[in-house]
Design an enzyme around this catalytic site. Sequence first.
Site, PDB file in Angstrom:
ATOM      1  N   GLY A 160       0.731  -1.192   0.200  1.00 58.34           N
ATOM      2  CA  GLY A 160       0.056   0.053  -0.171  1.00 58.34           C
ATOM      3  C   GLY A 160       0.849   1.431  -0.060  1.00 58.34           C
ATOM      4  CG  HIS A 161      -1.609   5.055   0.419  1.00 58.96           C
ATOM      5  ND1 HIS A 161      -2.519   5.699   0.106  1.00 58.96           N
ATOM      6  CD2 HIS A 161      -1.616   4.297   1.570  1.00 58.96           C
ATOM      7  CE1 HIS A 161      -3.208   5.579   0.946  1.00 58.96           C
ATOM      8  NE2 HIS A 161      -2.810   4.841   1.893  1.00 58.96           N
TER       9      HIS A 161
END
Length: 346
Positions: free
Chosen positions: A252-253
């Site tokens: 994920g970011h």
Amino acid sequence: MVSSNFYKNLGPRKLTAIIDFLHDIIAPPKIHEDIAIHDIKILQEASPNDISFLSNPKYSEFLKTTKAAACIVPKNFTGEANPNTVLLHAQNPYFAYGKLIDFFYTPIKSYPAKIMKSAIVADSATIGKNCYIGHNVVIEDDVIIGDNSIIEAGSFIGRGVNIGRNARIEQHVSINYAIIGDDVVILAGAKIGQDGFGFSTEKGVHHKIFHIGIVKIGNNVEIGANTTIDRGSLQDTIIKDLCRIDNLVQIGHGVKIGKGSIIVAQTGIAGSSTIGKYCTLGGQVGIAGHLNIGDGAQVAAQGGVAQNIEAGKIVGGSPAIPIMDWHRQSIIMKQLLKTSNSKLKK
């Protein structure tokens, strides 16, 4: 049987040459110089012209019946073996096997220093020396690709991306908003640098948050097929040197993964979590967002991590707990089910 359609066998090799090539082998004092090795096989399939290896004690029984001319075994191995098989003792037999593969085989497919006619390369892109750019590759403005790199068919390299030397980018990879180091391998279908899963909800509407971070990948990193690595929203997503990421992993970011960590297939790491150096995440592990996994920590397969893990700890289960506690819980649950079933039958 290794297919000659895809790999070229460079054998036969003399056993004495193999010992010299591997360096750290402890061999019997006298080995006949005429012993020729034609191939590498598992113990069960090896012929008198083959070499094999034993790295997992589960397969020790096959060493008694193998027909292999030679076998690489652990340094402290003292078990039984076919007396006709020459035992070569190594500190790490599996590592020695990996070196032997390179000594015996090379891919048939080659990559000439060439940009294929169907590739679309922007005038402002910089392509290094001795690079191969495959069919239907798209390379946008201001991209930099280092020397000796391979970009295979159908891949997309977005504007401003920087890829280091000796990269191997397989088919249908897309890379955007990323800076990538040297000696990086990215397998087919991986997606790097797309938006992360970031939304703010106002009056029942999920509003997308524009991501202004990038993805930074260090040197000597391998990323598996169909893995996805999102760019950060404010902070960058960072994969440090020497990491190994398997197929079908979601990162994920804003996630940060420390040097030398291993992440096995189907693992998902939610945004802004930090994985320390030399951590191991087993298959189908889930890491919640905004957590810290300490250096050297390990999570067993299918572990669900919802809180921080201290350095060096080994955890398992969902929610993840110390591994021995998880084993004890599993045993107790089994006993409870057995007792419950017995009562129901009465």
